[in-house]
Design an enzyme around this catalytic site. Structure first.
Site, mmCIF file in Angstrom:
data_model
loop_
_atom_site.group_PDB
_atom_site.id
_atom_site.type_symbol
_atom_site.label_atom_id
_atom_site.label_comp_id
_atom_site.label_asym_id
_atom_site.label_seq_id
_atom_site.Cartn_x
_atom_site.Cartn_y
_atom_site.Cartn_z
ATOM 1 N N ARG A 155 8.836 -82.509 -8.666
ATOM 2 C CA ARG A 155 8.500 -81.099 -8.423
ATOM 3 C C ARG A 155 7.031 -80.741 -8.630
ATOM 4 O O ARG A 155 6.657 -79.566 -8.471
ATOM 5 C CB ARG A 155 9.392 -80.148 -9.250
ATOM 6 N N ASP A 156 6.189 -81.722 -8.944
ATOM 7 C CA ASP A 156 4.752 -81.418 -9.034
ATOM 8 C C ASP A 156 3.922 -82.652 -8.682
ATOM 9 O O ASP A 156 2.960 -82.990 -9.379
ATOM 10 C CB ASP A 156 4.387 -80.907 -10.425
#
Length: 368
Positions: A155-156
């Site tokens: 997610r990043d």
């Protein structure tokens, strides 16, 4: 334990963010997290759980060596220290264009208008794509594939969260994925209870690395958001130049490359659509069924613009890729270039159901 012998007050502070402080102690990095100051979706306990689950099983994930809670309700995480991240590595390969303009030529040539403004300074991307691009791509895909096999969405994914071995004199440095502060473990009942799988937070990813489905409010996303982020990183290797020192451009932008601007999701959406076209809402079922369909139709219409990259003939698709990543032409090996183009076209789908998985990308890279 190693952490018991380290006095963090005597360590070098390397980086400080809203949620963490990073220190250096000799060959170690220490990440200090405040347990009583989690800012969702950041969660220190879930981060440690994920790191312990991953262990030292993947050579492209920076391993957690130890963890320790302090009396001040901080959590200390011990990692091997690596000096440079991928963004810094890309930055160092942008060189100032030293070609000088001859003012006397302009004065003697009446067809060239005299302008008062100084010429815009350019910085040329001199990253050796033949030396680094395929190795970097494969390493990152292998690392992300390992996460997805273990039911984890990072997610990043961004260059700042990819570390390189200190020895950059080797043919290609070894890469490590770091920072699982907002990662999501689909197999962790505590995390899925706090953040249901069909109602995940959309405040994920950083700037230009956000996937289009997240920009339109789709909460049931999957590991495809990491694949999209990787696509944008790839596009950064194949840009030619920038006009701002320290900036590493991609094929899209959110306005953060402008001075004194933090960028915006709306500008990012417009940039994605400008470069890759607008699909019809019928062909983007995730947004139609689970996202901000009214916002999409209200701003961009229901029928698309007829320019969506994957609606075009194959030769047009390839030309769009080459236009958005002009340094692809510098890859000397024809087969390697074709693999990149095939993978990029597989990754570029706005629909995560059609976007290639990391396993599918690896299959393409393994072809002779």
């Amino acid at each position: 334990m190693k952490l018991d012998s380290i006095d963090i007050t005597h360590c070098q502070l390397v980086k400080s963010t809203r949620t963490a402080r990073i220190y250096r102690s000799d060959t170690y990095a220490i990440k200090c997290l405040a347990l009583d100051f989690d800012i969702p979706p950041h969660n220190a306990k879930f981060e440690v759980s994920i790191l312990n689950k991953l262990g030292n099983k993947c050579k492209h994930i920076l391993p957690l060596l130890e963890s320790k809670a302090t009396d001040n309700n901080d959590l200390l995480l011990l990692f091997p220290f690596e000096e440079m991240n991928l963004y810094e590595f890309m930055q160092m390969h942008y060189k100032r264009d030293r070609r000088k303009k001859n003012p006397y030529y302009d004065l003697l040539n009446p067809s060239i208008p005299i302008v008062a403004d100084p010429p815009v300074q350019k910085y040329t991307n001199q990253l050796d794509v033949n030396r680094y691009s395929l190795s970097f791509f494969r390493q990152m895909v292998e690392g992300i594939a390992f996460l997805h096999e273990n039911k984890i969405i990072h997610r990043d994914i961004k260059p700042q969260n990819i570390m390189l071995t200190n020895n950059t004199s080797t043919v290609s440095p070894k890469l490590y994925i770091i920072d699982f502060g907002i990662s999501y473990d689909m197999a962790n009942n505590s995390q899925t209870s706090a953040e249901p799988m069909d109602s995940k937070v959309t405040d994920i990813s950083t700037g230009i690395y956000k996937a289009p489905e997240v920009l339109f409010g789709v909460k049931c996303y999957d590991g495809g958001v990491d694949v999209w982020s990787l696509l944008i990183i790839i596009s950064q290797w194949f840009q030619r130049e920038t006009s701002r020192m320290g900036h590493v451009p991609a094929m899209i932008d959110d306005g953060s490359d402008d001075m004194n601007s933090d960028g915006s999701d709306f500008r990012l959406i417009c940039s994605i659509f400008e470069k890759l076209g607008i699909p019809s809402i019928q062909k983007w079922e995730e947004v139609a069924q689970h996202g901000s369909v009214d916002a999409f139709v209200g701003m961009f219409g229901a029928d698309g613009d007829g320019k969506y990259v994957l609606d075009q003939e194959k030769d047009v698709q390839i030309s769009i890729v080459e236009r958005n990543m002009p340094r692809l032409d510098e890859i000397a090996d024809v087969k390697v270039k074709q693999k990149f183009i095939n993978c990029i076209l597989g990754m570029v789908s706005f629909s995560p159901n059609e976007r290639w998985s990391c396993q599918r990308i690896l299959q393409e890279l393994e072809k002779p």
